[in-house]
Write a protein that holds these residues in place. Structure first.
Motif, short mmCIF file in Angstrom:
data_model
loop_
_atom_site.label_atom_id
_atom_site.label_comp_id
_atom_site.label_asym_id
_atom_site.label_seq_id
_atom_site.Cartn_x
_atom_site.Cartn_y
_atom_site.Cartn_z
N SER A 101 0.85 -1.20 0.00
CA SER A 101 0.00 0.00 0.00
C SER A 101 0.88 1.24 0.00
O SER A 101 2.10 1.15 -0.21
CB SER A 101 -0.93 -0.03 1.22
N THR A 102 0.27 2.39 0.21
CA THR A 102 1.02 3.63 0.35
C THR A 102 0.44 4.36 1.56
O THR A 102 -0.76 4.22 1.85
CB THR A 102 0.95 4.47 -0.95
N CYS A 103 1.28 5.07 2.29
CA CYS A 103 0.90 5.61 3.61
C CYS A 103 -0.49 6.27 3.64
O CYS A 103 -1.34 5.88 4.45
CB CYS A 103 1.95 6.62 4.10
N PRO A 104 -0.75 7.24 2.74
CA PRO A 104 -2.03 7.95 2.87
C PRO A 104 -3.22 7.07 2.55
O PRO A 104 -4.34 7.35 3.02
CB PRO A 104 -1.91 9.10 1.87
N HIS A 107 -4.08 5.47 5.91
CA HIS A 107 -4.73 6.47 6.77
C HIS A 107 -6.16 6.72 6.32
O HIS A 107 -7.09 6.76 7.13
CB HIS A 107 -3.94 7.78 6.75
N ARG A 123 -6.42 11.21 -3.75
CA ARG A 123 -5.62 11.68 -4.88
C ARG A 123 -4.43 10.73 -5.07
O ARG A 123 -4.18 9.85 -4.26
CB ARG A 123 -5.11 13.09 -4.59
N GLY A 124 -3.66 11.00 -6.11
CA GLY A 124 -2.45 10.22 -6.35
C GLY A 124 -2.77 8.80 -6.82
O GLY A 124 -3.86 8.53 -7.33
N ILE A 125 -1.79 7.93 -6.67
CA ILE A 125 -1.88 6.47 -6.89
C ILE A 125 -2.07 6.08 -8.37
O ILE A 125 -1.49 5.10 -8.82
CB ILE A 125 -2.98 5.82 -6.02
N ILE A 126 -2.85 6.84 -9.13
CA ILE A 126 -3.13 6.45 -10.53
C ILE A 126 -1.81 6.41 -11.32
O ILE A 126 -1.05 7.38 -11.32
CB ILE A 126 -4.11 7.46 -11.17
N GLY A 127 -1.58 5.27 -11.97
CA GLY A 127 -0.32 5.10 -12.71
C GLY A 127 0.70 4.30 -11.92
O GLY A 127 1.71 3.87 -12.47
N SER A 128 0.43 4.11 -10.62
CA SER A 128 1.29 3.26 -9.80
C SER A 128 0.87 1.81 -10.00
O SER A 128 -0.32 1.52 -10.13
CB SER A 128 1.15 3.64 -8.32
N ASP A 129 1.83 0.88 -9.97
CA ASP A 129 1.50 -0.54 -10.06
C ASP A 129 0.74 -1.03 -8.82
O ASP A 129 0.20 -2.14 -8.82
CB ASP A 129 2.77 -1.38 -10.28
N LEU A 130 0.70 -0.21 -7.78
CA LEU A 130 -0.10 -0.58 -6.61
C LEU A 130 -1.55 -0.80 -7.02
O LEU A 130 -2.23 -1.67 -6.50
CB LEU A 130 -0.02 0.53 -5.54
N ASP A 148 -12.18 14.62 -12.58
CA ASP A 148 -10.94 13.87 -12.82
C ASP A 148 -11.05 12.47 -12.22
O ASP A 148 -11.84 12.23 -11.29
CB ASP A 148 -9.74 14.63 -12.20
N PRO A 149 -10.26 11.51 -12.73
CA PRO A 149 -10.27 10.18 -12.12
C PRO A 149 -9.68 10.25 -10.71
O PRO A 149 -8.74 11.01 -10.45
CB PRO A 149 -9.36 9.37 -13.05
#
Lengths: 274, 246
Positions: A101-104, A107, A123-130, A148-149
């Motif tokens: 996962s990623t910290c936020p 949370h 927000r974020g994450i899009i485009g990450s292999d996560l 926005d997505p």
């Protein structure tokens, strides 16, 4: 003490059932290390760890001791002492399942449970292999401009939140200071287990400055006293980490045989004190 | 005679120069050199730069728990942040998860931390990795913890600003989605950088040489900067001694 019950460390560890999902704080927060050793002593199995949002020696110890079936985390590391060896070995071999996962995201998913919501967007994450490996995460359209997505993260509701704190009051309220992730963990979890340095004969709610740093007993199921309960980690503002002991762990845990030796050294030696 | 300096001191001053004008610098996990650079930038700015160090008590005024760093970034209140990477590729993608085929990796790294979020939201993300080799700077990362660029329409005020390694300084061109060699550290040449970089990048006809720290800067690094970073990175601070004293 009213509200939460004061129990022994062993009773606290026994009340965390095998297979439970257990939320734990990061090494720089208030980590229940004495309770972690008690869990290992009682032979806990198949725990589903949730690192909020990362862990270090606590997760590494539980994994090395065979207590863990899966871990959800943004990272596990021993920090300046290097990689977490038992975590790295267990996850690479597939012996312990990992939900990267990623910290936020951790949370936010706990905050969703806090609010009784099914999910929270992030927000974020899009485009990450996560996003590829976390198939339950969904990209949805923001229903409001600019449309926005955005990533929808399902709520995380751990069975247990487990942490250590400087003190509880006579009513079972816990002083956590500014370690607010502990509050989020307790709000989100079904039950919260807390070890404390001591129980003080006072009421945190009588003093507004202390009340601001309190987790009410409303959210706490079990409290146990454990002096130096964060050792070998520190308890910020109360005592420092035991550098030599952490180094000893990092050295020994780099091999399975060394790890077993560490357990032999530390579990027995600490039991009298714990 | 110019002053003697260590590799760490050169990297600290190189990173600190990239922080000029930033009001709030945040420093994440496992970042002793970026953290030192943030304190140096703070010293240059006469203390006006706010520095927040994860894991610190003295240099961390957050009171809302672990999530505050991320919320603060989302509010636009963090100007610069640092990311490392077991692998970094030529499009600015970073891999903090591991080498090989996920999930049964050949080498497991600690994990993505907050990269998949902060890389999107902090305007000036500085990639820092001391090891500059073809195994770290790769054509394509094995796992994208956080992408260097995003498709149009994705909310992305932030992203890569520069890459600092033990050999060179690159800037990142968002429109070309490529790195550009800005300067080579003393002892390196454009050819040695090309030979040790696994991805393609743009380079000027004659790249500059990274300017070493002067006496005054070295005094700051060995004095207040070293004292400040010692709280969170005691082992690193212990090694940050002048070469003549070593």
């Amino acid at each position: 003490m009213t509200g939460a019950g004061l129990q022994s460390l062993e009773a606290l560890a026994s009340a965390i059932p095998n297979g439970a999902s257990v939320a734990i704080p990061p090494d720089y927060s208030f980590v229940a290390m004495a309770a972690t050793r008690a869990l290992i002593r009682r032979g806990a199995r198949q725990l589903q760890l949730l690192a909020v949002p990362q862990s270090g020696i606590q997760a590494d110890l539980l994994i090395g001791a065979g207590c863990v079936e899966s871990i959800e985390c943004a990272a596990v590391t021993l920090g300046e002492l290097g990689p977490a060896p038992r975590f790295s070995a267990a996850v690479s071999s597939g012996r312990v399942a990992i939900k990267d996962s990623t910290c936020p995201a951790i949370h936010a998913a706990l905050q969703a449970s806090e609010k009784g919501l099914p999910f929270l967007p992030s927000r974020g994450i899009i485009g990450s292999d996560l996003l590829k490996v976390r198939t339950e995460w969904r990209v949805i359209d923001n229903p409001f401009p600019p449309h926005d997505p955005i990533v929808a993260l399902p709520a995380l509701k751990p069975d247990v939140a487990l942490f250590h704190a400087p003190f509880a009051d006579r009513r079972g309220n816990i002083w956590i200071g500014r370690r607010r992730e502990l509050v989020t963990m307790a709000h989100a979890a079904t039950r919260t287990f807390v070890t404390v340095e001591e129980v003080r004969d006072l009421d945190l709610m009588d003093d507004e400055t202390l009340a601001a740093g309190a987790l009410p007993s409303l959210y706490v199921s079990v409290i146990a006293e454990a002096k130096n309960g964060a050792w070998p980690l520190g308890l910020a503002g109360f005592y420092e980490a035991d550098d030599a002991a952490l180094r000893r762990y990092a050295e020994l845990a780099s091999s399975e045989a060394g790890f077993a030796r560490y357990l032999g050294e530390v579990l027995g030696a600490r039991q009298a004190a714990e | 005679m110019p002053p003697r300096f260590s590799q760490a001191e050169l990297l600290i001053v190189t990173v600190a120069r990239l922080l000029e004008g930033v009001e709030h610098v945040a420093v994440g996990a496992s970042s002793p050199i970026p953290g030192s650079a943030a304190f140096l930038a703070q010293a240059w700015a006469g203390g006006e730069t706010r520095v927040t160090v994860l894991g610190s008590r003295r240099n961390n005024d957050f009171t809302d728990g672990g999530r505050e760093l991320f919320d603060c970034a989302a509010q636009g209140r963090i100007g610069a942040f640092f990311l490392g990477g077991g692998q970094i590729d030529g499009r600015g993608n970073v891999n903090l998860v591991g080498l090989g085929h996920y999930p049964n990796l050949d080498v497991r790294f600690p994990g993505s931390f907050g990269s998949a979020y902060l890389y999107f939201l902090v305007p000036r993300v500085i990639l820092f990795r001391e090891e500059h080799s073809p195994r770290v700077l790769v054509p394509q990362v094995d796992f994208i913890s956080a992408p260097g660029t995003s498709a149009p329409g994705v909310h992305r005020p932030g992203g890569p600003h520069a890459l600092v390694t033990g050999r060179a300084l690159f800037s990142f061109d968002k429109t070309r989605t490529r790195f550009r060699l800005e300067s080579v550290h003393p002892g390196e040449t454009p050819a040695s950088i090309r030979a040790t970089t696994g991805f393609d990048y743009d380079d000027p006809a004659t790249p500059a040489t990274t300017i070493p720290p002067d006496e005054k800067t070295l005094a700051l690094i060995r004095g207040p900067v070293r004292a400040a970073i010692a709280e969170v990175y005691p082992r690193f601070a212990a090694r940050l001694v002048p070469p003549e004293a070593a």
